[in-house]
Design a protein around this motif. Structure first.
Motif, PDB file in Angstrom:
ATOM      1  N   VAL A   1      14.945  19.543  45.932  1.00 16.36           N
ATOM      2  CA  VAL A   1      14.554  18.491  44.993  1.00 16.36           C
ATOM      3  C   VAL A   1      14.142  17.233  45.756  1.00 16.36           C
ATOM      4  O   VAL A   1      13.140  16.585  45.428  1.00 16.36           O
ATOM      5  CB  VAL A   1      15.693  18.177  44.007  1.00 16.36           C
ATOM      6  CG1 VAL A   1      15.332  16.971  43.130  1.00 16.36           C
ATOM      7  CG2 VAL A   1      15.994  19.388  43.134  1.00 16.36           C
ATOM      8  N   LEU A   2      14.932  16.882  46.780  1.00 14.99           N
ATOM      9  CA  LEU A   2      14.611  15.696  47.571  1.00 14.99           C
ATOM     10  C   LEU A   2      13.262  15.833  48.271  1.00 14.99           C
ATOM     11  O   LEU A   2      12.500  14.862  48.374  1.00 14.99           O
ATOM     12  CB  LEU A   2      15.702  15.434  48.612  1.00 14.99           C
ATOM     13  CG  LEU A   2      17.043  14.893  48.104  1.00 14.99           C
ATOM     14  CD1 LEU A   2      17.982  14.640  49.269  1.00 14.99           C
ATOM     15  CD2 LEU A   2      16.839  13.610  47.303  1.00 14.99           C
ATOM     16  N   GLU A   3      12.962  17.045  48.747  1.00 16.78           N
ATOM     17  CA  GLU A   3      11.691  17.252  49.442  1.00 16.78           C
ATOM     18  C   GLU A   3      10.498  17.053  48.507  1.00 16.78           C
ATOM     19  O   GLU A   3       9.419  16.653  48.940  1.00 16.78           O
ATOM     20  CB  GLU A   3      11.653  18.647  50.063  1.00 16.78           C
ATOM     21  CG  GLU A   3      12.583  18.798  51.264  1.00 16.78           C
ATOM     22  CD  GLU A   3      12.657  20.230  51.765  1.00 16.78           C
ATOM     23  OE1 GLU A   3      12.116  21.133  51.077  1.00 16.78           O
ATOM     24  OE2 GLU A   3      13.261  20.455  52.834  1.00 16.78           O
ATOM     25  N   GLY A   4      10.710  17.301  47.220  1.00 19.01           N
ATOM     26  CA  GLY A   4       9.620  17.135  46.271  1.00 19.01           C
ATOM     27  C   GLY A   4       9.661  15.809  45.522  1.00 19.01           C
ATOM     28  O   GLY A   4       8.855  15.582  44.611  1.00 19.01           O
ATOM     29  N   PHE A   5      10.579  14.931  45.921  1.00 17.33           N
ATOM     30  CA  PHE A   5      10.732  13.656  45.211  1.00 17.33           C
ATOM     31  C   PHE A   5       9.550  12.727  45.471  1.00 17.33           C
ATOM     32  O   PHE A   5       9.115  12.540  46.606  1.00 17.33           O
ATOM     33  CB  PHE A   5      12.027  12.970  45.647  1.00 17.33           C
ATOM     34  CG  PHE A   5      12.207  11.600  45.066  1.00 17.33           C
ATOM     35  CD1 PHE A   5      12.533  11.441  43.728  1.00 17.33           C
ATOM     36  CD2 PHE A   5      12.031  10.469  45.846  1.00 17.33           C
ATOM     37  CE1 PHE A   5      12.692  10.174  43.182  1.00 17.33           C
ATOM     38  CE2 PHE A   5      12.200   9.201  45.318  1.00 17.33           C
ATOM     39  CZ  PHE A   5      12.527   9.051  43.975  1.00 17.33           C
ATOM     40  N   ASP A   6       9.039  12.116  44.379  1.00 18.68           N
ATOM     41  CA  ASP A   6       7.932  11.159  44.452  1.00 18.68           C
ATOM     42  C   ASP A   6       8.399   9.834  43.855  1.00 18.68           C
ATOM     43  O   ASP A   6       8.614   9.738  42.636  1.00 18.68           O
ATOM     44  CB  ASP A   6       6.721  11.692  43.688  1.00 18.68           C
ATOM     45  CG  ASP A   6       5.511  10.763  43.781  1.00 18.68           C
ATOM     46  OD1 ASP A   6       5.627   9.708  44.429  1.00 18.68           O
ATOM     47  OD2 ASP A   6       4.464  11.105  43.211  1.00 18.68           O
ATOM     48  N   PRO A   7       8.590   8.802  44.692  1.00 19.36           N
ATOM     49  CA  PRO A   7       9.096   7.524  44.172  1.00 19.36           C
ATOM     50  C   PRO A   7       8.174   6.887  43.139  1.00 19.36           C
ATOM     51  O   PRO A   7       8.614   6.062  42.334  1.00 19.36           O
ATOM     52  CB  PRO A   7       9.209   6.652  45.434  1.00 19.36           C
ATOM     53  CG  PRO A   7       8.320   7.296  46.437  1.00 19.36           C
ATOM     54  CD  PRO A   7       8.354   8.760  46.131  1.00 19.36           C
ATOM     55  N   ALA A   8       6.904   7.280  43.135  1.00 19.00           N
ATOM     56  CA  ALA A   8       5.967   6.726  42.154  1.00 19.00           C
ATOM     57  C   ALA A   8       6.316   7.155  40.738  1.00 19.00           C
ATOM     58  O   ALA A   8       5.886   6.522  39.760  1.00 19.00           O
ATOM     59  CB  ALA A   8       4.541   7.151  42.495  1.00 19.00           C
ATOM     60  N   GLN A   9       7.092   8.225  40.602  1.00 17.59           N
ATOM     61  CA  GLN A   9       7.462   8.734  39.283  1.00 17.59           C
ATOM     62  C   GLN A   9       8.794   8.183  38.789  1.00 17.59           C
ATOM     63  O   GLN A   9       9.341   8.657  37.800  1.00 17.59           O
ATOM     64  CB  GLN A   9       7.499  10.255  39.307  1.00 17.59           C
ATOM     65  CG  GLN A   9       6.148  10.896  39.614  1.00 17.59           C
ATOM     66  CD  GLN A   9       6.210  12.406  39.663  1.00 17.59           C
ATOM     67  OE1 GLN A   9       7.269  13.002  39.505  1.00 17.59           O
ATOM     68  NE2 GLN A   9       5.059  13.042  39.876  1.00 17.59           N
ATOM     69  N   GLY A  10       9.330   7.187  39.498  1.00 14.38           N
ATOM     70  CA  GLY A  10      10.573   6.564  39.074  1.00 14.38           C
ATOM     71  C   GLY A  10      11.739   6.930  39.963  1.00 14.38           C
ATOM     72  O   GLY A  10      11.593   7.677  40.948  1.00 14.38           O
ATOM     73  N   PRO A  11      12.940   6.422  39.662  1.00 12.72           N
ATOM     74  CA  PRO A  11      14.121   6.684  40.492  1.00 12.72           C
ATOM     75  C   PRO A  11      14.596   8.126  40.408  1.00 12.72           C
ATOM     76  O   PRO A  11      14.183   8.896  39.537  1.00 12.72           O
ATOM     77  CB  PRO A  11      15.162   5.716  39.912  1.00 12.72           C
ATOM     78  CG  PRO A  11      14.750   5.540  38.491  1.00 12.72           C
ATOM     79  CD  PRO A  11      13.251   5.581  38.496  1.00 12.72           C
ATOM     80  N   LEU A  12      15.478   8.487  41.331  1.00  9.31           N
ATOM     81  CA  LEU A  12      16.074   9.817  41.342  1.00  9.31           C
ATOM     82  C   LEU A  12      17.198   9.868  40.319  1.00  9.31           C
ATOM     83  O   LEU A  12      18.101   9.022  40.323  1.00  9.31           O
ATOM     84  CB  LEU A  12      16.614  10.130  42.746  1.00  9.31           C
ATOM     85  CG  LEU A  12      17.274  11.499  42.941  1.00  9.31           C
ATOM     86  CD1 LEU A  12      16.248  12.609  42.832  1.00  9.31           C
ATOM     87  CD2 LEU A  12      17.984  11.545  44.296  1.00  9.31           C
ATOM     88  N   ARG A  13      17.154  10.852  39.445  1.00 11.52           N
ATOM     89  CA  ARG A  13      18.169  11.004  38.402  1.00 11.52           C
ATOM     90  C   ARG A  13      19.165  12.100  38.814  1.00 11.52           C
ATOM     91  O   ARG A  13      18.769  13.234  39.077  1.00 11.52           O
ATOM     92  CB  ARG A  13      17.534  11.354  37.056  1.00 11.52           C
ATOM     93  CG  ARG A  13      16.448  10.394  36.618  1.00 11.52           C
ATOM     94  CD  ARG A  13      15.938  10.708  35.209  1.00 11.52           C
ATOM     95  NE  ARG A  13      15.656  12.122  35.003  1.00 11.52           N
ATOM     96  CZ  ARG A  13      14.516  12.706  35.363  1.00 11.52           C
ATOM     97  NH1 ARG A  13      13.575  12.011  35.988  1.00 11.52           N
ATOM     98  NH2 ARG A  13      14.318  13.995  35.120  1.00 11.52           N
ATOM     99  N   LEU A  14      20.436  11.737  38.848  1.00 10.72           N
ATOM    100  CA  LEU A  14      21.476  12.683  39.249  1.00 10.72           C
ATOM    101  C   LEU A  14      22.498  12.857  38.136  1.00 10.72           C
ATOM    102  O   LEU A  14      22.868  11.887  37.452  1.00 10.72           O
ATOM    103  CB  LEU A  14      22.199  12.201  40.506  1.00 10.72           C
ATOM    104  CG  LEU A  14      21.376  12.004  41.782  1.00 10.72           C
ATOM    105  CD1 LEU A  14      22.289  11.527  42.912  1.00 10.72           C
ATOM    106  CD2 LEU A  14      20.658  13.281  42.174  1.00 10.72           C
ATOM    107  N   THR A  15      22.962  14.084  37.968  1.00 14.14           N
ATOM    108  CA  THR A  15      24.096  14.369  37.089  1.00 14.14           C
ATOM    109  C   THR A  15      25.301  14.620  37.992  1.00 14.14           C
ATOM    110  O   THR A  15      25.270  15.496  38.858  1.00 14.14           O
ATOM    111  CB  THR A  15      23.832  15.597  36.209  1.00 14.14           C
ATOM    112  OG1 THR A  15      22.651  15.367  35.438  1.00 14.14           O
ATOM    113  CG2 THR A  15      25.014  15.846  35.283  1.00 14.14           C
TER     114      THR A  15
END
Length: 465
Positions: free
Chosen positions: A274-288
């Motif tokens: 998930v981190l490898e595909g994270f794009d900060p332009a799409q907003g913050p990282l959401r974690l449960t």
């Protein structure tokens, strides 16, 4: 470089402690055998350059620490030049009494034993350290269960699934996941027969590793063959870095990440994907997050680190946590079993080093694994932070590699001297002084070239990170 030293004092200290120990062991091997063969040792130095402090023992040996602590040497009486042979004038001026304690005038067998003793001491020391750790703390052991399988990888194509328990690879029994990792680090394009258990039923399939460029947890871009399997490490947070995104978001050790960006994650490899595909332009990282019997949401802004090692720019998102190793245990052994396993671990390191070098020469593995002093310092810093057991195992690993490298048949290294002695034994006389001088110059150029290349790899990684 200066910034690295300033910001990583503990890392540098751990590196110097580890390096000093293995260098001392190496030089003590030369020293001990030289003295047993009647050679007068003039200097035992840890480091090069100007002396910082030292003392003379009752035999006249000067024991000292020098200003540049990146190695060491033992200077024996009569060992005046690169060929370990005094010039004609010096030989004529030596008395019979001096010749009796001079290194160049010892027999070929004695000289070979003295030279070989340095690497041998490193190997013996490594066995002792491994045995001590396996007996006192236990050998790390993680169940050989697949945590996850990379989509589209060789393992996925062959039908390996998460939860499969690996029993053997190419006929070699597998007891710990660490053994699976050791095989995975050195695979090439050769098919592997993997025997595993799924649902109580044993199966055997053939997996042909595929070549893939990946980024490891330290941000190093690696180009090589891979199986595409990940360990069963859970998404249970172990430590949190100060002032990191995770700390600012209120995460705590023992929190379990159960979903990221709405995607369920069961093992660390799922979260890393998930981190490898994270794009900060799409907003913050959401974690449960799961904490005890509570489940709640957190958002955070990961730190984005980029890497460009003469190839496409890669980005990695980091939140500042380390994860638990899950069901890893430590199996303690009795003295004899621990010693035997210490020998086996030392032999395994040697075999794997030769395999990796062979793959680099054949072009089946990238050269990014060739690290210099900065990479080794980082390795020791991480090992020291992980605890005393990991630090001791790192010292043993460095000791094996120092002994092995010194046995390479390159003039100026111990292996080069042994090669010269072998030629002398076959020819019945040593090589001429001109031939020896040329060979040592070539050997020095090779060693310096490798050092520059390895240090350049370090700098590229450091600047890229």
């Amino acid at each position: 470089m200066i910034e690295f030293l300033a910001d990583n004092t503990a890392t540098v200290v751990a590196f110097l402690v580890g390096l000093t120990i293995v260098v001392f062991v190496h030089e003590m091997g030369h020293f001990w055998v030289a003295r047993r063969n009647g050679v007068r040792v003039e200097v035992f130095s840890i480091g090069f350059g100007p002396e910082l402090f030292g003392f003379n023992d009752r035999h006249g040996t000067r024991w000292k620490f020098a200003a540049v602590p990146l190695g060491g040497y033992v200077k024996m009486f009569g060992d005046e030049d690169a060929s370990s042979k005094p010039d004609a004038e010096a030989a004529e001026e030596m008395s019979d009494e001096d010749k009796a304690v001079a290194f160049p005038f010892k027999s070929l067998g004695q000289k070979a034993a003295i030279v070989f003793a340095g690497p041998a001491a490193n190997f013996i020391f490594a066995v002792i350290v491994y045995a001590f750790v396996f007996m006192s703390f236990g050998q790390p052991a993680t169940p050989p269960v697949i945590g996850s399988v990379v989509s589209g990888s060789a393992a996925a194509e062959a039908g390996i699934q998460a939860g499969d328990r690996i029993l053997a690879i190419d006929g070699e029994p597998i007891e710990r996941y660490e053994e699976v990792q050791a095989v995975a680090l050195l695979v090439d394009g050769t098919p592997l027969d993997i025997r595993f258990e799924r649902g109580g039923i044993e199966r055997t399939i053939t997996v042909t590793p595929t070549r893939l460029e990946t980024i490891d947890d330290q941000g190093t871009v690696r180009d090589g063959y891979t199986l595409g399997v990940n360990p069963p490490y859970p998404t249970l947070i172990h430590t949190i870095s100060p002032d990191s995104p995770a700390e600012r978001a209120g995460l705590e050790p023992e929190d379990r990440i159960v979903a990221a960006q709405g995607v369920p994650v069961q093992v660390f490899a799922d979260f890393r994907e998930v981190l490898e595909g994270f794009d900060p332009a799409q907003g913050p990282l959401r974690l449960t997050i799961e904490r005890g019997d509570q489940r709640f949401e957190r958002t955070l802004d990961p730190v984005i680190e980029t890497y460009d090692e003469n190839g496409p720019t890669e980005s990695v998102a980091r939140i500042g946590v380390t994860f638990s190793l899950g069901d890893r245990t430590h199996i303690a052994y009795g003295p004899f079993e621990a010693a035997w396993r210490g020998v086996g671990e030392t032999v395994r390191v040697v075999e794997h080093t030769f395999t990796a070098l062979g793959q680099m020469i054949a072009g089946d593995r990238g050269t990014e694994d060739l690290g210099g002093p900065i990479r080794i310092a980082q390795f020791f810093g991480q090992a020291a932070e992980a605890g005393v057991v990991t630090f001791l195992l790192s010292i043993a690993l460095l000791s094996v590699n120092l002994g092995l490298i010194n046995l390479f048949p390159i003039p100026v290294l111990d292996g080069g001297h042994l090669l010269m002695y072998g030629i002398e034994a076959v020819m019945g006389r040593p090589l001429g002084e001109a031939a020896q001088e040329i060979s040592f110059r070539i050997g020095l150029a090779v060693v310096l070239g490798l050092m520059v290349f390895a240090t350049w790899n370090d700098i590229v990684q450091l600047v890229g990170g």
